[in-house]
Design an enzyme around this catalytic site. Sequence first.
Site, short mmCIF file in Angstrom:
data_model
loop_
_atom_site.label_atom_id
_atom_site.label_comp_id
_atom_site.label_asym_id
_atom_site.label_seq_id
_atom_site.Cartn_x
_atom_site.Cartn_y
_atom_site.Cartn_z
N ALA A 160 -1.35 6.16 32.73
CA ALA A 160 -1.26 5.77 31.16
C ALA A 160 -0.03 4.91 31.20
CB ALA A 160 -1.17 6.88 30.28
N GLU A 193 -12.12 10.16 37.37
CA GLU A 193 -13.19 10.24 36.20
C GLU A 193 -12.57 9.55 35.14
OE1 GLU A 193 -12.06 13.80 36.80
OE2 GLU A 193 -13.66 14.10 38.40
N ASN A 234 -14.32 3.93 28.12
CA ASN A 234 -13.11 3.34 28.40
C ASN A 234 -13.18 1.95 29.44
OD1 ASN A 234 -10.31 2.79 29.14
ND2 ASN A 234 -9.83 5.02 29.38
N TYR A 252 -9.77 -0.02 37.55
CA TYR A 252 -10.43 0.53 38.73
C TYR A 252 -11.21 -0.52 39.66
CZ TYR A 252 -8.50 4.53 36.18
OH TYR A 252 -7.66 5.14 35.34
C1 LIG Z 1 -6.07 1.69 31.14
C2 LIG Z 1 -4.43 1.20 31.06
C3 LIG Z 1 -3.60 2.56 31.99
C4 LIG Z 1 -4.56 -0.03 31.73
O1 LIG Z 1 -3.12 -0.45 32.00
P1 LIG Z 1 -2.54 -1.84 31.41
O2 LIG Z 1 -1.00 -1.87 31.85
O3 LIG Z 1 -2.54 -2.03 30.01
O4 LIG Z 1 -3.44 -2.72 32.09
P2 LIG Z 1 -3.02 -4.00 33.14
O5 LIG Z 1 -2.06 -4.93 32.34
O6 LIG Z 1 -2.41 -3.61 34.44
O7 LIG Z 1 -4.36 -4.60 33.40
C5 LIG Z 1 -4.87 -4.49 34.87
C6 LIG Z 1 -6.47 -4.87 34.58
O8 LIG Z 1 -6.88 -3.93 33.98
C7 LIG Z 1 -7.98 -4.35 33.15
N1 LIG Z 1 -7.83 -4.05 31.83
C8 LIG Z 1 -6.50 -3.75 31.29
N2 LIG Z 1 -6.71 -3.55 29.92
C9 LIG Z 1 -7.80 -4.17 29.71
C10 LIG Z 1 -8.44 -4.37 28.20
N3 LIG Z 1 -7.96 -3.96 27.01
N4 LIG Z 1 -9.70 -4.91 28.17
C11 LIG Z 1 -10.31 -5.25 29.45
N5 LIG Z 1 -9.71 -4.95 30.63
C12 LIG Z 1 -8.47 -4.60 30.95
C13 LIG Z 1 -8.23 -6.01 33.67
O9 LIG Z 1 -9.04 -5.90 34.51
C14 LIG Z 1 -6.82 -5.96 34.13
O10 LIG Z 1 -6.42 -7.16 34.98
P3 LIG Z 1 -6.43 -8.71 34.58
O11 LIG Z 1 -5.23 -8.56 33.71
O12 LIG Z 1 -6.47 -9.45 35.79
O13 LIG Z 1 -7.55 -8.89 33.73
C15 LIG Z 1 -3.89 1.18 29.80
O14 LIG Z 1 -5.02 0.69 28.87
C16 LIG Z 1 -3.99 2.79 29.13
O15 LIG Z 1 -2.71 3.47 29.48
N6 LIG Z 1 -4.98 3.20 28.48
C17 LIG Z 1 -4.74 4.56 27.77
C18 LIG Z 1 -4.69 5.66 28.72
C19 LIG Z 1 -6.14 5.64 29.61
O16 LIG Z 1 -7.18 5.40 29.12
N7 LIG Z 1 -5.81 5.79 30.83
C20 LIG Z 1 -6.95 5.96 32.02
C21 LIG Z 1 -7.54 7.08 31.96
S1 LIG Z 1 -8.94 7.13 32.79
#
Ligand SMILES: CC(C)(COP(=O)(O)OP(=O)(O)OC[C@H]1O[C@@H](n2cnc3c(N)ncnc32)[C@H](O)[C@@H]1OP(=O)(O)O)[C@@H](O)C(=O)NCCC(=O)NCCS
Length: 170
Positions: free
Chosen positions: A78, A111, A116, A123
């Site tokens: 997260a 999972e 999401n 991933y």
């Molecule tokens: C999922 C999560 C961990 C991603 O972290 P983040 O720091 O925002 O994402 P990043 O900036 O590292 O992005 C890396 C890649 O993820 C994908 N991505 C991240 N956010 C995205 C969005 N809002 N929409 C589409 N793709 C997205 C893209 O592929 C991105 O690569 P790119 O920048 O080359 O397109 C974050 O959105 C989060 O904490 N969400 C809430 C908790 C959660 O859902 N955790 C996962 C549980 S399985």
Amino acid sequence: MKAPPRHLDISPMTLEDIPDVLRIEAQCFTTPWPRNAFQNELTDNKLAHYFVGRIDDQPVAYGGLWVILEDAHITTVAVAPEHQRKHFGEQMLVHLIEEAIARGARWITLEVRESNIAAQNLYKKYGFTVVSTRRGYYSDNDENALVMWAGNLKGEIYQNRLKALKEGLC
Ligand SMILES: CC(C)(COP(=O)(O)OP(=O)(O)OC[C@H]1O[C@@H](n2cnc3c(N)ncnc32)[C@H](O)[C@@H]1OP(=O)(O)O)[C@@H](O)C(=O)NCCC(=O)NCCS
């Protein structure tokens, strides 16, 4: 030209980190883990490895995994909402994958909610593919979980992919 992502300072999660982790957890998940879930993972579960990512000494991200012989299972990742989309989630995922490899894992799974898409994209970028669906896995809204999987983590193809992606992050 786009600035490179800021470096996330990642270190093992400690009991002192739990209040910050719980704050981010509540912002990120509809059914947040309670305090004792993190406590038990840190103190009782020998297979568990949890990390916190900091920017300017402030916790902004965390993640965890279990490693059981050649299999690793990412339990959580997260990033605090105000810090999302800055490649911190990606840096945390790379750290978890490298930790899994260093501890002998060849395969890694997790999972993720069917809805999401942000997490699924993250991933997929790191070679995870959907291998099955667990129907109604999430009890709050009966949502399906997609089971994603990546490997062979030690193989040349995956190692090259990881190296190329990491170079893009630095
Ligand atoms: C999922 C999560 C961990 C991603 O972290 P983040 O720091 O925002 O994402 P990043 O900036 O590292 O992005 C890396 C890649 O993820 C994908 N991505 C991240 N956010 C995205 C969005 N809002 N929409 C589409 N793709 C997205 C893209 O592929 C991105 O690569 P790119 O920048 O080359 O397109 C974050 O959105 C989060 O904490 N969400 C809430 C908790 C959660 O859902 N955790 C996962 C549980 S399985």
